[in-house]
Scaffold this motif. Structure first.
Motif, short mmCIF file in Angstrom:
data_model
loop_
_atom_site.label_atom_id
_atom_site.label_comp_id
_atom_site.label_asym_id
_atom_site.label_seq_id
_atom_site.Cartn_x
_atom_site.Cartn_y
_atom_site.Cartn_z
N ALA A 56 0.83 -1.20 0.00
CA ALA A 56 0.00 0.00 0.00
C ALA A 56 0.87 1.25 0.00
CB ALA A 56 -0.92 0.00 1.22
N GLY A 57 0.59 2.15 -0.93
CA GLY A 57 1.33 3.40 -1.00
C GLY A 57 2.71 3.27 -1.60
N CYS A 58 3.08 2.07 -2.08
CA CYS A 58 4.42 1.84 -2.65
C CYS A 58 4.27 1.22 -4.03
CB CYS A 58 5.24 0.94 -1.74
SG CYS A 58 5.53 1.56 -0.08
N PRO A 59 4.03 2.03 -5.06
CA PRO A 59 3.84 1.46 -6.40
C PRO A 59 5.06 0.75 -6.95
CG PRO A 59 4.05 3.85 -6.50
CD PRO A 59 3.92 3.50 -5.05
N ASN A 60 6.24 1.03 -6.36
CA ASN A 60 7.48 0.39 -6.84
C ASN A 60 7.87 -0.81 -6.00
OD1 ASN A 60 7.98 2.09 -4.66
ND2 ASN A 60 10.09 2.52 -5.29
N LEU A 61 6.94 -1.33 -5.18
CA LEU A 61 7.19 -2.50 -4.35
C LEU A 61 6.37 -3.68 -4.88
CD1 LEU A 61 8.16 -4.11 -1.89
CD2 LEU A 61 6.38 -2.97 -0.53
N GLU A 62 7.07 -4.80 -5.13
CA GLU A 62 6.41 -6.01 -5.60
C GLU A 62 6.62 -7.15 -4.60
OE1 GLU A 62 6.64 -9.46 -9.07
OE2 GLU A 62 8.10 -7.83 -9.04
N PRO A 63 5.61 -7.49 -3.78
CA PRO A 63 5.71 -8.68 -2.95
C PRO A 63 5.66 -9.92 -3.84
CG PRO A 63 3.99 -7.20 -2.15
CD PRO A 63 4.36 -6.75 -3.54
#
Length: 279
Positions: free
Chosen positions: A89-96
């Motif tokens: 959430a809030g981190c468009p550049n984070l991919e779990p």
């Protein structure tokens, strides 16, 4: 069948697996205790806004989210065997990314930074994974590893500590974890893997502390204690004895030393590539 034979044979299904009640709260306590030191080590690498980062063993995701904030023009891949607590959430550049890092591979040179905290010590293939992480780094990229070096239970002057952590050591051995010798070797292994500019920090962790580590230790004792009692390695009275001892204002016992080391892949080193997709 002996109690040891009935123990989990890997960390994800052991005492601290994500299905265990209270595991999310325990992970949040771990973040409160560990994030300050982790961020200090990561900042020492000179984090760039456009860095591509790999977080191995993301837990509840605080380090991955922080990296995403520090590298807004880059990207963060957060790997865990179970990513249910890793919010992007809030981190468009984070991919779990859900999966076992031992069965993953990435294009050589995919990342500017590879980081892992309290994970490699639980993986029997830890030495091979150091080599893989170095391969995944671009030349000039950084590998940052942190793990605990636990004190042998038999060395404690407190019988409840010897009983509880002696049983826990059996559980660790059954699942292939190395909680005593591995962390001490991390800096040397980074050097042998070809990394340079190696730095090390450490922190002593004591049972009986009243701060973040004390809260984390209490949660670990509750969760691991229930597991050990269920496996027949401890009686509940022995868990209760350690809990009571930790509440004694005169009690203290060094339990571990957290070792964090980081090193840089030399410029011009082999393994450069582009892209970050699994191959």
């Amino acid at each position: 069948m002996s109690p040891v034979a009935e123990l989990a044979t890997d960390y994800p299904s052991g005492a601290l697996n994500k299905d265990t009640p209270g595991e999310r709260e325990r992970l949040l306590l771990l973040e409160e205790w560990g994030d300050v030191d982790t961020r200090t080590a990561l900042r020492a690498t000179g984090l760039g806004r456009d860095w591509r980062c790999l977080e191995i063993g993301a837990g509840a995701g605080s380090v991955a989210r922080w990296l995403a904030e520090q590298c807004p023009d880059g990207a963060v891949t957060a790997v865990d065997i179970d990513t249910r607590y890793v919010s992007d959430a809030g981190c468009p550049n984070l991919e779990p990314r859900t999966g076992d890092i031992r069965s993953m591979d990435f294009v050589p040179g995919s990342f500017d930074l590879v980081h892992s905290r309290l994970t490699f010590c639980h993986l029997p293939e830890r030495e091979a994974l150091v080599a893989a992480a170095v391969r995944w780094l671009r030349p000039g990229g950084w590998l940052v590893l942190g793990d605990p070096m636990c004190m042998p239970a038999v060395a404690s002057v407190h019988e409840p500590v010897r009983r509880f952590f002696g049983a826990l050591e059996e559980g660790w051995a059954a699942q292939g974890s190395d909680m005593t010798g591995w962390a001490q070797t991390i800096p040397a292994r980074l050097g042998r893997a070809g990394l340079r500019d190696i730095s090390v920090t450490s922190r002593i962790n004591r049972l009986g502390e009243s701060g973040p580590y004390g809260a984390l230790a209490a949660a670990n004792i509750r969760q691991e204690g229930a597991y050990l009692v269920g496996a027949g390695l401890l009686a509940q009275a022995e868990v209760d004895a350690l809990t009571a001892l930790c509440a004694d204002p005169g009690f203290t016992d060094i339990r571990s030393i957290t070792v964090c080391a980081w090193g840089r892949k030399p410029l011009g080193a082999a393994g450069a590539g582009d892209g970050g997709k699994e191959s």
